[in-house]
Design a protein around this motif. Sequence first.
Motif, PDB file in Angstrom:
ATOM      1  N   VAL A  69      -4.530   5.908   2.468  1.00 16.07           N
ATOM      2  CA  VAL A  69      -3.575   4.817   2.277  1.00 16.07           C
ATOM      3  C   VAL A  69      -4.308   3.773   1.454  1.00 16.07           C
ATOM      4  O   VAL A  69      -5.364   3.284   1.873  1.00 16.07           O
ATOM      5  N   ALA A  70      -3.788   3.444   0.275  1.00 11.84           N
ATOM      6  CA  ALA A  70      -4.547   2.613  -0.655  1.00 11.84           C
ATOM      7  C   ALA A  70      -3.619   1.700  -1.456  1.00 11.84           C
ATOM      8  O   ALA A  70      -2.397   1.743  -1.309  1.00 11.84           O
ATOM      9  N   HIS A  71      -4.227   0.889  -2.302  1.00 16.78           N
ATOM     10  CA  HIS A  71      -3.475  -0.032  -3.159  1.00 16.78           C
ATOM     11  C   HIS A  71      -4.204  -0.196  -4.479  1.00 16.78           C
ATOM     12  O   HIS A  71      -5.348   0.222  -4.632  1.00 16.78           O
ATOM     13  N   GLY A  72      -3.530  -0.842  -5.430  1.00 16.90           N
ATOM     14  CA  GLY A  72      -4.092  -1.042  -6.760  1.00 16.90           C
ATOM     15  C   GLY A  72      -3.137  -0.584  -7.843  1.00 16.90           C
ATOM     16  O   GLY A  72      -3.234  -1.017  -8.986  1.00 16.90           O
ATOM     17  N   ASN A 116       0.848  -1.188   0.000  1.00 20.27           N
ATOM     18  CA  ASN A 116       0.000   0.000   0.000  1.00 20.27           C
ATOM     19  C   ASN A 116       0.883   1.238   0.000  1.00 20.27           C
ATOM     20  O   ASN A 116       2.080   1.162   0.291  1.00 20.27           O
ATOM     21  N   ILE A 117       0.300   2.377  -0.310  1.00 23.73           N
ATOM     22  CA  ILE A 117       1.054   3.626  -0.359  1.00 23.73           C
ATOM     23  C   ILE A 117       0.159   4.769   0.090  1.00 23.73           C
ATOM     24  O   ILE A 117      -1.059   4.736  -0.122  1.00 23.73           O
ATOM     25  N   GLU A 118       0.749   5.756   0.727  1.00 27.29           N
ATOM     26  CA  GLU A 118       0.010   6.964   1.072  1.00 27.29           C
ATOM     27  C   GLU A 118      -0.175   7.785  -0.199  1.00 27.29           C
ATOM     28  O   GLU A 118       0.791   8.062  -0.906  1.00 27.29           O
ATOM     29  N   ALA A 119      -1.404   8.163  -0.484  1.00 29.45           N
ATOM     30  CA  ALA A 119      -1.713   8.858  -1.734  1.00 29.45           C
ATOM     31  C   ALA A 119      -2.594  10.079  -1.476  1.00 29.45           C
ATOM     32  O   ALA A 119      -3.297  10.155  -0.464  1.00 29.45           O
ATOM     33  N   VAL A 120      -2.550  11.022  -2.429  1.00 29.50           N
ATOM     34  CA  VAL A 120      -3.300  12.269  -2.314  1.00 29.50           C
ATOM     35  C   VAL A 120      -4.340  12.324  -3.427  1.00 29.50           C
ATOM     36  O   VAL A 120      -4.043  12.039  -4.595  1.00 29.50           O
ATOM     37  N   GLY A 121      -5.560  12.695  -3.072  1.00 27.18           N
ATOM     38  CA  GLY A 121      -6.646  12.733  -4.037  1.00 27.18           C
ATOM     39  C   GLY A 121      -6.488  13.821  -5.086  1.00 27.18           C
ATOM     40  O   GLY A 121      -6.055  14.936  -4.790  1.00 27.18           O
ATOM     41  N   GLU A 160       6.070   0.214  -3.432  1.00 24.39           N
ATOM     42  CA  GLU A 160       5.465  -0.151  -2.148  1.00 24.39           C
ATOM     43  C   GLU A 160       4.281  -1.093  -2.321  1.00 24.39           C
ATOM     44  O   GLU A 160       3.997  -1.912  -1.448  1.00 24.39           O
ATOM     45  N   GLU A 161       3.568  -0.984  -3.433  1.00 20.53           N
ATOM     46  CA  GLU A 161       2.401  -1.837  -3.685  1.00 20.53           C
ATOM     47  C   GLU A 161       2.764  -3.146  -4.363  1.00 20.53           C
ATOM     48  O   GLU A 161       2.128  -4.180  -4.121  1.00 20.53           O
ATOM     49  N   VAL A 162       3.765  -3.109  -5.235  1.00 22.53           N
ATOM     50  CA  VAL A 162       4.041  -4.250  -6.125  1.00 22.53           C
ATOM     51  C   VAL A 162       5.015  -5.262  -5.528  1.00 22.53           C
ATOM     52  O   VAL A 162       4.835  -6.472  -5.703  1.00 22.53           O
ATOM     53  N   ARG A 201      -7.119   3.518  -6.175  1.00 24.60           N
ATOM     54  CA  ARG A 201      -5.897   3.603  -6.983  1.00 24.60           C
ATOM     55  C   ARG A 201      -6.029   2.924  -8.338  1.00 24.60           C
ATOM     56  O   ARG A 201      -5.106   2.963  -9.148  1.00 24.60           O
ATOM     57  N   VAL A 202      -7.165   2.292  -8.594  1.00 26.60           N
ATOM     58  CA  VAL A 202      -7.352   1.622  -9.884  1.00 26.60           C
ATOM     59  C   VAL A 202      -8.839   1.520 -10.202  1.00 26.60           C
ATOM     60  O   VAL A 202      -9.671   1.354  -9.306  1.00 26.60           O
ATOM     61  N   ARG A 203      -9.173   1.644 -11.486  1.00 31.52           N
ATOM     62  CA  ARG A 203     -10.517   1.395 -11.993  1.00 31.52           C
ATOM     63  C   ARG A 203     -10.407   0.302 -13.049  1.00 31.52           C
ATOM     64  O   ARG A 203      -9.444   0.265 -13.820  1.00 31.52           O
ATOM     65  N   ILE A 204     -11.402  -0.577 -13.095  1.00 31.90           N
ATOM     66  CA  ILE A 204     -11.420  -1.668 -14.066  1.00 31.90           C
ATOM     67  C   ILE A 204     -12.577  -1.460 -15.037  1.00 31.90           C
ATOM     68  O   ILE A 204     -13.720  -1.234 -14.613  1.00 31.90           O
TER      69      ILE A 204
END
Length: 427
Positions: A404-407, A332-337, A412-414, A353-356
């Motif tokens: 804090v999210a993933h995708g 996961n990683i800290e991210a900003v909108g 940090e996520e991979v 962090r991801v759309r499908i």
Amino acid sequence: PYGLQVSGPALLPFEHQDIRIYIDNLFVEGKLSPVEYSKHLVPASSWMSCGIKTASGDTEAIRIDRLFTIVTSNLPNAQSRYNEWLSVALQWGELSALIHNNSDEKLLERFISLQTQINGIFAGWLTEYYASLINLPPSTPAMVHHIPRFLSRQLEGRETKKIALLVIDGLAFDQWITVKHSLQSQDRTLIFRDSAVFAWIPTLTSVSRQAIFAGKPPIYFPNSIYNTNSEEKLWKQFWQGQGLQKQEIAYRRSLGDEDIKKSLDDVINPYKTIVAGMVINTVDKIMHGMQLGSPGMHNQIAQWCKTGYLKKTLDYLDELGYEVWLTSDHGNIEAVGTGRIAEGSLADSRGERVRIYPNVELRNQTAAASENTRPWAPIGLPEEFFPLLADNNTAFIKEGATTVAHGGISIEEVIVPLIKIERILHR
């Protein structure tokens, strides 16, 4: 007098120049832990100072500075081999854990600057070379779906009779460092053999965690790509394909705060179960409720570790004679909108962090109309599954908000931990 648990030579020539040059790196990279020693003052310039804790905290400051230097000097490039990225991820995890447990703003700014540089190079490398990882031999796992076949080979060698795989959902490598330190403080007989593997992209539980238990790329389980309800079936199918009987295979998920013995006694037969797969969800739950960023993640994970749950789990498995491996499906990683994407119901899955999307046209249309996005080729993924990733450290949430999210495809996520956990035998 030192309470040594492993016999060895009476004297080790640590001061010898051929050995001394490696000692500080062993401490800096977390392979050795500094000890408290107050009988004699050790000068800061001494080669021994790296292994001595000081009340002033100088040891940690020196270690952070050295890790910055090591990571920067070892930084892979766009043509590097995959194992160079795995190696630097271990060092980056150590540095990240130190930074997120430190309140120094200047160090954090330095960290974020280096993080942006690393993830920029890493994203380019993944775009070029990620597909080549999928079919590498599992003798040394490169991706999470290689892990079951790797464990199967351990059983085939007959050196290992029973194996347990602990999957801590959402555990990033830097958070593993916090977990490891807590376990070490609770039980000095534990030994951790740290290594790392690549998660599946997009770094979603339904994609990457299922790949672990299936032992296959996600393209082979299209019917369950949006949930994890088929994990137990996939896990048992894999091991039955390796020659085990159904009653020799165990699986349990949604672990993390219950009575571990009562929970696992229902699925593990100590006389019949050869392979056990378990999912601990606590870290993922912490992440999805986190409002204090990465430092908050480390704090909450440390508090969970203090409950002793993980230690009790390792004790339980050790008593039953299991060789224990620990891994994660994604970090996961800290991210900003940067703002929510106005797309109605076009996306099949709408993460932070991801759309499908069900087809490439819809995915590309949204990408063209949205900043800070990165279309991802559906490498090893089912049909009608087209990811659109949030680029850099951004998220598809309210502009300026932190999560804090993933995708996505940050390091940090991979790149996630793959740890063999052993115990020192008292002599």
